[in-house]
Structures are given as C-alpha cells and as structure tokens.
Write a protein that holds these residues in place. Structure first.
Motif, short mmCIF file in Angstrom:
data_model
loop_
_atom_site.label_atom_id
_atom_site.label_comp_id
_atom_site.label_asym_id
_atom_site.label_seq_id
_atom_site.Cartn_x
_atom_site.Cartn_y
_atom_site.Cartn_z
N PRO A 17 0.81 -1.22 0.00
CA PRO A 17 0.00 0.00 0.00
C PRO A 17 0.85 1.27 0.00
N VAL A 18 0.39 2.25 -0.75
CA VAL A 18 1.00 3.58 -0.73
C VAL A 18 0.37 4.36 0.43
N ALA A 19 0.97 5.48 0.77
CA ALA A 19 0.43 6.33 1.82
C ALA A 19 -0.98 6.80 1.43
N THR A 20 -1.88 6.75 2.40
CA THR A 20 -3.25 7.20 2.16
C THR A 20 -3.30 8.73 2.17
N ALA A 21 -4.40 9.27 1.73
CA ALA A 21 -4.58 10.72 1.76
C ALA A 21 -4.48 11.25 3.19
N ASP A 22 -5.03 10.52 4.15
CA ASP A 22 -4.95 10.94 5.56
C ASP A 22 -3.51 10.92 6.06
N GLU A 23 -2.76 9.89 5.68
CA GLU A 23 -1.35 9.82 6.08
C GLU A 23 -0.56 10.97 5.47
N ILE A 24 -0.79 11.23 4.20
CA ILE A 24 -0.09 12.34 3.54
C ILE A 24 -0.45 13.66 4.22
N ASP A 25 -1.72 13.84 4.55
CA ASP A 25 -2.15 15.05 5.25
C ASP A 25 -1.47 15.20 6.62
N ALA A 26 -1.16 14.08 7.26
CA ALA A 26 -0.49 14.12 8.57
C ALA A 26 1.01 14.36 8.43
N TYR A 27 1.63 13.77 7.42
CA TYR A 27 3.09 13.85 7.28
C TYR A 27 3.56 15.11 6.55
N GLY A 41 4.41 8.61 -13.25
CA GLY A 41 3.25 7.97 -12.65
C GLY A 41 3.38 7.66 -11.18
N SER A 42 4.46 8.08 -10.54
CA SER A 42 4.64 7.83 -9.10
C SER A 42 4.71 9.15 -8.34
N ARG A 43 3.94 9.25 -7.27
CA ARG A 43 4.03 10.44 -6.42
C ARG A 43 5.39 10.43 -5.74
N THR A 44 6.01 11.59 -5.72
CA THR A 44 7.40 11.72 -5.27
C THR A 44 7.55 13.00 -4.46
N LEU A 45 8.34 12.94 -3.40
CA LEU A 45 8.71 14.14 -2.66
C LEU A 45 9.93 14.75 -3.32
N ARG A 46 9.89 16.08 -3.52
CA ARG A 46 10.98 16.77 -4.23
C ARG A 46 11.32 18.05 -3.50
N LYS A 98 5.44 6.17 4.27
CA LYS A 98 5.95 6.89 5.45
C LYS A 98 7.47 7.00 5.40
N ASN A 99 8.14 5.99 4.87
CA ASN A 99 9.60 6.02 4.75
C ASN A 99 10.08 7.27 4.01
N ASP A 100 9.37 7.65 2.96
CA ASP A 100 9.78 8.80 2.15
C ASP A 100 9.68 10.09 2.95
N PHE A 101 8.61 10.24 3.70
CA PHE A 101 8.46 11.43 4.53
C PHE A 101 9.51 11.46 5.64
N SER A 102 9.79 10.30 6.20
CA SER A 102 10.83 10.20 7.22
C SER A 102 12.19 10.60 6.66
N MET A 103 12.51 10.11 5.49
CA MET A 103 13.81 10.43 4.89
C MET A 103 13.88 11.90 4.47
N ALA A 104 12.77 12.47 4.06
CA ALA A 104 12.74 13.90 3.74
C ALA A 104 13.03 14.71 5.01
N ALA A 105 12.41 14.33 6.12
CA ALA A 105 12.64 15.03 7.39
C ALA A 105 14.10 14.90 7.82
N LYS A 106 14.67 13.72 7.66
CA LYS A 106 16.08 13.49 8.02
C LYS A 106 17.01 14.27 7.09
N THR A 107 16.63 14.40 5.82
CA THR A 107 17.41 15.19 4.88
C THR A 107 17.39 16.66 5.30
N ASP A 108 16.24 17.14 5.74
CA ASP A 108 16.15 18.52 6.23
C ASP A 108 17.08 18.75 7.42
#
Length: 113
Positions: A17-27, A41-46, A98-108
């Motif tokens: 499963p990919v992150a849900t809309a609620d998870e994305i709204d939280a992260y 075709g893949s949602r990506t944090l940039r 969630k891993n992607d949001f976590s890694m984005a936060a760690k990158t920050d």
C-alpha cells in the motif's frame, strides 16, 4: 518533524500500500519545504537545496548518501553547481510511503546542520 526523524525505514513489498490521503495530510506539514510531484506515474517528494558552491553541494550529496545507506532507502540525487535536487519515492510500491516522509525530514536535518 521529530516523529518522522525517529522513524526507521521498513522494507516495502512490491504492490504494497502507498500512503493514504490521511497519512499524507499528517506527514506533509512536517516537511513543508518539500513538494509532492508526479514522476513517471509515481508520487514523489521533491526539494531543491541551494549551496554557495559545488564543494558544499557535493558534501551534502555524500551526507544524504550515507543516510540512505544507513536506512537502506535511496533517493534520486541530482547534483549541480551550488544545487542539489533530492527526490524520495518508494519504487516497489510506485508511490509515497511513510519512509519517504521520514527520509525527507532526516534530509532537512542534515541540511540544517
């Protein structure tokens, strides 16, 4: 952001499963400088990080690389003079986790130090 920086990446299964809309709204508010974009075709944090010169940008790329190896979750890194573009997505699930949001936060955190 503290919650995301303490999260350890977990392996994702192909077709999982990919992150849900609620998870994305939280992260997403925890990584406000990051954009959610569609790449092939893949949602990506940039996010684009700016530096005074190539040497600083390269050092940052190496720090992000070390982080990626430690978490076994790897971004796309685009290095240019004084500029680094970082892209986080989970290829196995073709989207955000969630891993992607976590890694984005760690990158920050790396950028701030």
């Amino acid at each position: 952001m503290e919650y995301l920086t303490k999260h350890k990446c977990v392996p994702c299964e192909k077709g999982g499963p990919v992150a849900t809309a609620d998870e994305i709204d939280a992260y997403k508010p925890q990584v406000p400088e990051w954009d959610i974009v569609d790449i092939k075709g893949s949602r990506t944090l940039r996010r684009v990080f700016r530096f005074k010169n190539f040497k600083q940008a390269l050092a940052f790329v190496n720090q992000v690389g070390e982080l990626a190896e430690a978490e076994y979750h790897h971004p796309t890194l685009i290095l240019d003079w004084g500029r680094v573009e970082v892209l986080w997505t989970t290829h196995k699930i073709k989207g955000l986790h969630k891993n992607d949001f976590s890694m984005a936060a760690k990158t920050d955190v790396l950028f701030q130090s």
